[in-house]
Design a protein around this motif. Structure first.
Motif: not given
Length: 265
Positions: A189-196
């Motif tokens: 997905e390109t919309r949601r910012e990655p988390s640690i």
């Protein structure tokens, strides 16, 4: 990737190409004909010749169309003939009305929202990056992803119904085992910012002034460990290494989705 691993992968690829050609000659069919019949894509075998490893499912379909087995194509079996399969015992499937009563949702299931419309981007092995750490050279495996090369379309899972920011890839290489294996399919997905802790696809651009172009020159599939204004910290598993990239060299970073995302949990 070490020279030994590169040689092993090259040897497997050569064996696969040679055995596909051997079967095509034997059954008197063209690569495009078999590719189309097996996968619906005329370029499936030509992509294998160019070094793109298909998923396990697609490899099975190609092997079946060639009248042989995946094990033989990969050089793991000396018997090219397709083995006899034992037929399953007859099973009385419930009628539609019975199934409908058992699962009421079937009556309102909207297949249009789960269409086979998620693009699969072409992937291949890229050149390795080398990082010096504690006096030792560490190898970071890279992947090539061509955003303009859509090799297939797959059906979208329920959890991403209607979303337009999704694409999929087939994994190559072994650097992220056991999290991902070669041939596994992942949705991105390109919309949601990655988390640690998320698995990510990182597009790395050349620094300004380095050949003066600033274009993408590598793609990394890794686990995100840390993110600051100055750098991002990534991890790969095989060989194990934790390394940092300057934040200004990261062009884009996309999140690889987990099963819970795909099932809407």
């Amino acid at each position: 990737m070490t020279a030994r691993k590169s040689a092993i992968n090259a040897g497997m690829s050569d064996t696969l190409n040679d055995r596909i050609k051997e079967r095509l000659e034997l059954i008197k069919r063209s690569a495009s004909n078999v590719s189309k019949a097996a996968t619906g894509n005329e370029d499936a075998i030509r992509r294998i010749y160019r070094g793109h490893m298909p998923s396990g499912e697609r490899m099975e379909m190609i092997a079946r169309e060639l009248g042989t087995t995946v094990a033989w194509l990969l050089g793991k079996d000396d018997q090219p003939a397709k083995p006899e399969l034992s037929l399953p015992q007859p099973y009385d499937f419930p009628t539609f009305s019975e199934a409908e009563r058992a699962i009421p949702e079937m009556a309102t299931f909207d297949k249009l929202k789960l269409g086979k419309d998620v693009p699969v981007l072409g992937t291949a092995m890229g050149s390795d990056m080398h990082f010096d750490e504690d006096g030792l050279s560490k190898i970071v495996e890279m992947t090539e992803i061509d955003e303009n090369d859509v090799i297939d379309y797959v059906r979208r899972p329920a959890g991403v119904a209607g979303r337009k920011d999704i694409y999929a890839i087939y994994h190559t290489g072994i650097s992220m085992q056991p999290r991902f294996f070669p041939g596994w399919l992942s949705f991105v997905e390109t919309r949601r910012e990655p988390s640690i802790g998320d698995a990510v696809i990182v597009q790395v651009a050349r620094p300004e002034g380095d050949e003066g172009d600033g274009r993408i020159y590598s793609v990394l599939v890794k686990t995100l460990l840390k993110r600051t204004q100055e750098y991002i910290e990534l991890e790969q598993y095989n060989p194990p290494i934790v390394f940092r990239l300057p934040a200004k060299s990261v062009h884009r970073m996309h999140r690889i989705m987990e099963n819970n995302d795909l099932y809407g949990l």
